[in-house]
Scaffold this motif. Structure first.
Motif, PDB file in Angstrom:
ATOM      1  N   LYS A  98     -17.740   7.064  25.037  1.00  0.00           N
ATOM      2  CA  LYS A  98     -18.915   7.648  24.396  1.00  0.00           C
ATOM      3  C   LYS A  98     -20.200   7.099  25.040  1.00  0.00           C
ATOM      4  O   LYS A  98     -21.123   7.855  25.335  1.00  0.00           O
ATOM      5  CB  LYS A  98     -18.896   7.338  22.901  1.00  0.00           C
ATOM      6  CG  LYS A  98     -20.017   7.983  22.138  1.00  0.00           C
ATOM      7  CD  LYS A  98     -19.886   7.700  20.644  1.00  0.00           C
ATOM      8  CE  LYS A  98     -21.052   8.344  19.900  1.00  0.00           C
ATOM      9  NZ  LYS A  98     -21.006   8.066  18.472  1.00  0.00           N
ATOM     10  N   ARG A  99     -20.249   5.790  25.270  1.00  0.00           N
ATOM     11  CA  ARG A  99     -21.434   5.177  25.891  1.00  0.00           C
ATOM     12  C   ARG A  99     -21.642   5.711  27.311  1.00  0.00           C
ATOM     13  O   ARG A  99     -22.766   6.004  27.709  1.00  0.00           O
ATOM     14  CB  ARG A  99     -21.300   3.656  25.894  1.00  0.00           C
ATOM     15  CG  ARG A  99     -21.406   3.059  24.500  1.00  0.00           C
ATOM     16  CD  ARG A  99     -21.213   1.579  24.505  1.00  0.00           C
ATOM     17  NE  ARG A  99     -22.359   0.937  25.174  1.00  0.00           N
ATOM     18  CZ  ARG A  99     -22.441  -0.363  25.377  1.00  0.00           C
ATOM     19  NH1 ARG A  99     -21.490  -1.167  24.997  1.00  0.00           N
ATOM     20  NH2 ARG A  99     -23.499  -0.863  25.975  1.00  0.00           N
ATOM     21  N   CYS A 100     -20.554   5.832  28.071  1.00  0.00           N
ATOM     22  CA  CYS A 100     -20.654   6.366  29.434  1.00  0.00           C
ATOM     23  C   CYS A 100     -21.150   7.803  29.422  1.00  0.00           C
ATOM     24  O   CYS A 100     -21.974   8.187  30.259  1.00  0.00           O
ATOM     25  CB  CYS A 100     -19.311   6.269  30.144  1.00  0.00           C
ATOM     26  SG  CYS A 100     -18.810   4.573  30.511  1.00  0.00           S
ATOM     27  N   ASN A 101     -20.683   8.602  28.470  1.00  0.00           N
ATOM     28  CA  ASN A 101     -21.122   9.987  28.365  1.00  0.00           C
ATOM     29  C   ASN A 101     -22.614  10.068  28.023  1.00  0.00           C
ATOM     30  O   ASN A 101     -23.326  10.942  28.508  1.00  0.00           O
ATOM     31  CB  ASN A 101     -20.307  10.741  27.314  1.00  0.00           C
ATOM     32  CG  ASN A 101     -18.864  10.938  27.740  1.00  0.00           C
ATOM     33  OD1 ASN A 101     -18.544  10.905  28.933  1.00  0.00           O
ATOM     34  ND2 ASN A 101     -17.974  11.107  26.780  1.00  0.00           N
ATOM     35  N   LEU A 102     -23.087   9.157  27.177  1.00  0.00           N
ATOM     36  CA  LEU A 102     -24.473   9.173  26.741  1.00  0.00           C
ATOM     37  C   LEU A 102     -25.455   8.856  27.887  1.00  0.00           C
ATOM     38  O   LEU A 102     -26.586   9.352  27.882  1.00  0.00           O
ATOM     39  CB  LEU A 102     -24.710   8.180  25.605  1.00  0.00           C
ATOM     40  CG  LEU A 102     -24.159   8.617  24.247  1.00  0.00           C
ATOM     41  CD1 LEU A 102     -24.262   7.458  23.237  1.00  0.00           C
ATOM     42  CD2 LEU A 102     -24.904   9.834  23.715  1.00  0.00           C
ATOM     43  N   VAL A 103     -25.051   8.033  28.856  1.00  0.00           N
ATOM     44  CA  VAL A 103     -25.975   7.671  29.943  1.00  0.00           C
ATOM     45  C   VAL A 103     -25.879   8.617  31.144  1.00  0.00           C
ATOM     46  O   VAL A 103     -26.683   8.511  32.070  1.00  0.00           O
ATOM     47  CB  VAL A 103     -25.771   6.200  30.409  1.00  0.00           C
ATOM     48  CG1 VAL A 103     -26.060   5.252  29.268  1.00  0.00           C
ATOM     49  CG2 VAL A 103     -24.406   5.980  31.000  1.00  0.00           C
ATOM     50  N   ASN A 104     -24.944   9.548  31.092  1.00  0.00           N
ATOM     51  CA  ASN A 104     -24.805  10.501  32.186  1.00  0.00           C
ATOM     52  C   ASN A 104     -26.115  11.258  32.402  1.00  0.00           C
ATOM     53  O   ASN A 104     -26.691  11.805  31.486  1.00  0.00           O
ATOM     54  CB  ASN A 104     -23.677  11.492  31.904  1.00  0.00           C
ATOM     55  CG  ASN A 104     -23.455  12.442  33.052  1.00  0.00           C
ATOM     56  OD1 ASN A 104     -23.421  12.026  34.215  1.00  0.00           O
ATOM     57  ND2 ASN A 104     -23.303  13.717  32.755  1.00  0.00           N
ATOM     58  N   GLY A 105     -26.619  11.244  33.630  1.00  0.00           N
ATOM     59  CA  GLY A 105     -27.834  11.958  33.967  1.00  0.00           C
ATOM     60  C   GLY A 105     -29.117  11.181  33.749  1.00  0.00           C
ATOM     61  O   GLY A 105     -30.197  11.648  34.066  1.00  0.00           O
ATOM     62  N   LEU A 106     -29.029   9.966  33.199  1.00  0.00           N
ATOM     63  CA  LEU A 106     -30.221   9.147  32.978  1.00  0.00           C
ATOM     64  C   LEU A 106     -30.562   8.355  34.218  1.00  0.00           C
ATOM     65  O   LEU A 106     -29.719   8.119  35.074  1.00  0.00           O
ATOM     66  CB  LEU A 106     -30.017   8.199  31.785  1.00  0.00           C
ATOM     67  CG  LEU A 106     -29.747   8.857  30.435  1.00  0.00           C
ATOM     68  CD1 LEU A 106     -29.547   7.780  29.368  1.00  0.00           C
ATOM     69  CD2 LEU A 106     -30.873   9.798  30.049  1.00  0.00           C
ATOM     70  N   ASP A 148     -35.499   5.804  41.038  1.00  0.00           N
ATOM     71  CA  ASP A 148     -35.233   7.174  40.595  1.00  0.00           C
ATOM     72  C   ASP A 148     -33.739   7.535  40.682  1.00  0.00           C
ATOM     73  O   ASP A 148     -33.379   8.712  40.587  1.00  0.00           O
ATOM     74  CB  ASP A 148     -36.073   8.170  41.381  1.00  0.00           C
ATOM     75  CG  ASP A 148     -35.803   8.104  42.879  1.00  0.00           C
ATOM     76  OD1 ASP A 148     -35.098   7.173  43.328  1.00  0.00           O
ATOM     77  OD2 ASP A 148     -36.300   8.981  43.605  1.00  0.00           O
ATOM     78  N   ALA A 149     -32.864   6.543  40.827  1.00  0.00           N
ATOM     79  CA  ALA A 149     -31.424   6.806  40.896  1.00  0.00           C
ATOM     80  C   ALA A 149     -30.947   7.371  39.557  1.00  0.00           C
ATOM     81  O   ALA A 149     -31.441   7.005  38.493  1.00  0.00           O
ATOM     82  CB  ALA A 149     -30.664   5.518  41.218  1.00  0.00           C
ATOM     83  N   VAL A 150     -29.980   8.277  39.616  1.00  0.00           N
ATOM     84  CA  VAL A 150     -29.454   8.924  38.418  1.00  0.00           C
ATOM     85  C   VAL A 150     -27.997   8.517  38.236  1.00  0.00           C
ATOM     86  O   VAL A 150     -27.213   8.542  39.190  1.00  0.00           O
ATOM     87  CB  VAL A 150     -29.561  10.468  38.542  1.00  0.00           C
ATOM     88  CG1 VAL A 150     -28.929  11.160  37.347  1.00  0.00           C
ATOM     89  CG2 VAL A 150     -31.016  10.879  38.688  1.00  0.00           C
ATOM     90  N   LEU A 151     -27.657   8.154  36.992  1.00  0.00           N
ATOM     91  CA  LEU A 151     -26.270   7.810  36.683  1.00  0.00           C
ATOM     92  C   LEU A 151     -25.454   9.088  36.541  1.00  0.00           C
ATOM     93  O   LEU A 151     -25.887  10.040  35.898  1.00  0.00           O
ATOM     94  CB  LEU A 151     -26.192   7.016  35.379  1.00  0.00           C
ATOM     95  CG  LEU A 151     -26.838   5.639  35.419  1.00  0.00           C
ATOM     96  CD1 LEU A 151     -26.938   5.056  34.018  1.00  0.00           C
ATOM     97  CD2 LEU A 151     -26.050   4.713  36.320  1.00  0.00           C
TER      98      LEU A 151
END
Length: 147
Positions: free
Chosen positions: A138-146, A121-124
């Motif tokens: 852009k890729r780093c921004n897209l995975v934020n919070g996943l 359940d860890a969150v990026l």
């Protein structure tokens, strides 16, 4: 004098792969059936559907006319440990072609080993650090919070 079992040749990479396969199976709680051949491990990252009783696996190869063996190869293992190295041979044995649905997409799956280091359940969380190339940002921004 008792017979001494000859040690099989195993490459360094195969030794590492076998350890990884064991740990991945443990992490996702998959047990190797008792009737499987020795040096055969469930391939928990394989995703294509197979008929009931058949499983994706990896197995250590033996020495043959094609090479010295000692490497891990994908295979299909079924009831009583019956093993096929090629899908076409499994299909011949079964008497039918194994169809894959047209709309099947490979599921995104993290290597199960990642869960030994990070909880499921860890969150990026995106930091303020920026890469030199925009597509990485852009890729780093897209995975934020996943997860």
């Amino acid at each position: 004098a008792p017979a001494v079992a000859k040690k099989r040749y195993v490459t360094k990479k195969a030794e590492q792969d076998m350890e990884v396969m064991k740990v991945m199976a443990e992490v996702v709680d998959v047990k190797t059936p008792k009737d499987w051949p020795a040096d055969t491990f469930p391939n928990v990252r394989a995703f294509a559907p197979l008929p009931e009783g058949w499983h994706h696996a990896k197995r250590l190869t033996n020495k043959s006319g094609r090479g010295s063996g000692g490497i891990m190869r994908h295979c299909y293992v079924g009831p009583e440990g019956k093993t096929f190295w090629h899908k076409k041979d499994l299909e011949k044995h079964l008497g039918f072609k194994i169809e894959s649905p047209d709309d099947v997409q490979r599921p995104r799956m993290a290597c199960p080993l990642i869960f030994t280091e990070y909880p499921k359940d860890a969150v990026l969380t995106r930091t303020e650090k920026q890469a030199k190339t925009e597509y990485i940002n852009k890729r780093c921004n897209l995975v934020n919070g996943l997860t």
